[in-house]
Scaffold this active site. Sequence first.
Site, PDB file in Angstrom:
ATOM      1  N   LYS A 219       0.762  -1.113  -0.005  1.00 22.94           N
ATOM      2  CA  LYS A 219      -0.017  -0.017  -0.150  1.00 22.94           C
ATOM      3  C   LYS A 219       0.790   1.252   0.122  1.00 22.94           C
ATOM      4  O   LYS A 219       1.864   1.325   0.701  1.00 22.94           O
ATOM      5  CB  LYS A 219      -1.054  -0.019   1.349  1.00 22.94           C
ATOM      6  N   ASP A 285      -0.609  -0.183  -4.437  1.00 19.37           N
ATOM      7  CA  ASP A 285      -2.122   0.118  -4.405  1.00 19.37           C
ATOM      8  C   ASP A 285      -2.130   1.610  -3.592  1.00 19.37           C
ATOM      9  O   ASP A 285      -1.913   1.297  -2.454  1.00 19.37           O
ATOM     10  CB  ASP A 285      -2.759  -0.756  -3.656  1.00 19.37           C
ATOM     11  N   GLU A 311      -2.347   0.458  -8.672  1.00 18.08           N
ATOM     12  CA  GLU A 311      -3.756   0.454  -8.618  1.00 18.08           C
ATOM     13  C   GLU A 311      -4.505   1.434  -7.800  1.00 18.08           C
ATOM     14  O   GLU A 311      -4.006   2.192  -6.892  1.00 18.08           O
ATOM     15  CB  GLU A 311      -4.128  -1.074  -7.555  1.00 18.08           C
ATOM     16  N   GLU A 340     -11.597  -2.258  -8.309  1.00 17.96           N
ATOM     17  CA  GLU A 340     -12.236  -2.672  -6.943  1.00 17.96           C
ATOM     18  C   GLU A 340     -13.417  -1.944  -6.363  1.00 17.96           C
ATOM     19  O   GLU A 340     -14.406  -2.450  -5.812  1.00 17.96           O
ATOM     20  CB  GLU A 340     -11.179  -2.509  -5.843  1.00 17.96           C
ATOM     21  N   ASP A 363     -14.474  -7.131  -8.533  1.00 20.56           N
ATOM     22  CA  ASP A 363     -14.861  -7.430  -6.951  1.00 20.56           C
ATOM     23  C   ASP A 363     -15.924  -8.219  -6.976  1.00 20.56           C
ATOM     24  O   ASP A 363     -17.019  -7.734  -7.347  1.00 20.56           O
ATOM     25  CB  ASP A 363     -14.695  -6.178  -6.169  1.00 20.56           C
ATOM     26  N   HIS A 390     -10.119  -8.312  -7.265  1.00 19.42           N
ATOM     27  CA  HIS A 390      -9.611  -7.765  -5.847  1.00 19.42           C
ATOM     28  C   HIS A 390     -10.402  -8.898  -4.863  1.00 19.42           C
ATOM     29  O   HIS A 390     -11.300  -9.451  -5.076  1.00 19.42           O
ATOM     30  CB  HIS A 390     -10.187  -6.299  -5.450  1.00 19.42           C
TER      31      HIS A 390
END
Length: 482
Positions: A219, A285, A311, A340, A363, A390
């Site tokens: 992240k 992400d 992402e 997502e 998702d 996701h």
Amino acid sequence: MPEKITHFEIHDIRFPTSLTGDGTDAMHTDCDYSSAYISLYATGGLVGYGMTFTLGRGNEIVCQAIAEVAKRLIGREPETFFANMGAAWEFMCADPQLRWIGPEKGVIHIATAAVNNAVWDMFARVRKKPLWKLIADMTPEELVNATAFRYITDAITRQEALEMLKAKESGKKEREAKVIEIGYPAYITSAGWLAYTDDKVASLMKEAVVAGFNHFKMKVGADFASDLRRGKLIRSIIDDPQHLPASASTYISSADGTAKKGRDPNSPELRGKNAGPTGAVLMMDANQVWDVPEAIEYVKGLAEIKPWFIEEPTAPDDIIGHAAIRRALKDSGIGVATGEHAHNRMIFKQLLQADAIDVCQIDSCRLAGVSEILSVLLLAAKFNVPVCPHAGGVGLCEHAIHLSLIDYIVISGTMERNALEFANHLHEHFHYPCSINSNGRYNVPSSTAEGYSTQMHQASIAEYEWPNGSYWVGVAEQHKQI
């Protein structure tokens, strides 16, 4: 007499993942993984389980919306739905008053996902097959009839989809046998949550390498210096052959002709992913944290850690913004992934038409159930964009392995460049939890009783239902004593 749907039960289930920092990213810093969960019952002992996913507060609102959607199913015959799941999906979306509070987006859409997922789960259970196998065994005509096509026929028609599916028919059995033997490719996210310390990230990354993973996600977006430091730390681990398991394969380096431990970064499945010397791939992400210019500048600054993609670099429904970011990053060799939070098939249609993404991330609980997901899988296959779902949330891995198997066996016919997200949280709460083999790949769900793998243990519901489950009652009592 045909069976009929008689009633449903809904549960607001919340897990206190905020206590350990699980699920944290630049935008979502306080996450209690939660399930808005429905059990749908019919005569003859039939039952289907469905859910959608939230981060805690607001889960009760989704539960209320699920009840409103599910009411439309009472008295209906499941077999009528099963005969044409595309028409069933249209029916679930078509209430003229509920539609107004979407349409086909937001709370009402993810509520429809839970109900549609429950009907598909019931369908698979009645036929005594895992969901992926139920769909893999459909004829092309049956699968087209199970798919949501409204608003996307300017990008793919029913006839085009039918021809695509027929073209893949001859290899279905071989692909099914192959993926059962070797598993479906996975990448791990749960080693790279933003709230984790460097020491914890390093420890979890080493564990993931030993477990056979070669795709890793971190992240980013809260602090550039911290992201660069953590990225270099992760690269120092996943690119170092000393951390690989003893069983790791070797390859002959094209650079110097010597044998190297790991996977060949120039192999077809890794080429273009910025894989390191052991074949390790790093993804980033940002969870929608940046404006478009900021995203471009920030990601270019992280180019030295060689990510495959960024992402969700900006707002999830900014198609033009994603396209601009993709164009700007192309010379840096960094791709763009999103999906997502793409709230319906029309967003995916536009992302694909605009050349805005390199990777399509469906998702299972954001789109309105399996029928809408089938439409996105078909779109992605037509545009030749790999699908990497996701799955970072409670129950999402259990869902998503079925969807990736459907994509590989039936629709795209390829899994070489795909990777399905895996987060190592909360699987123990399900009757049929997903699992990973020693090569870092998903095992294929095999029980004839599991349907869509969404049935939760009653003990877990009793413990974590909000606000009267035993765990949350205990928390409330503790607060009273402070």
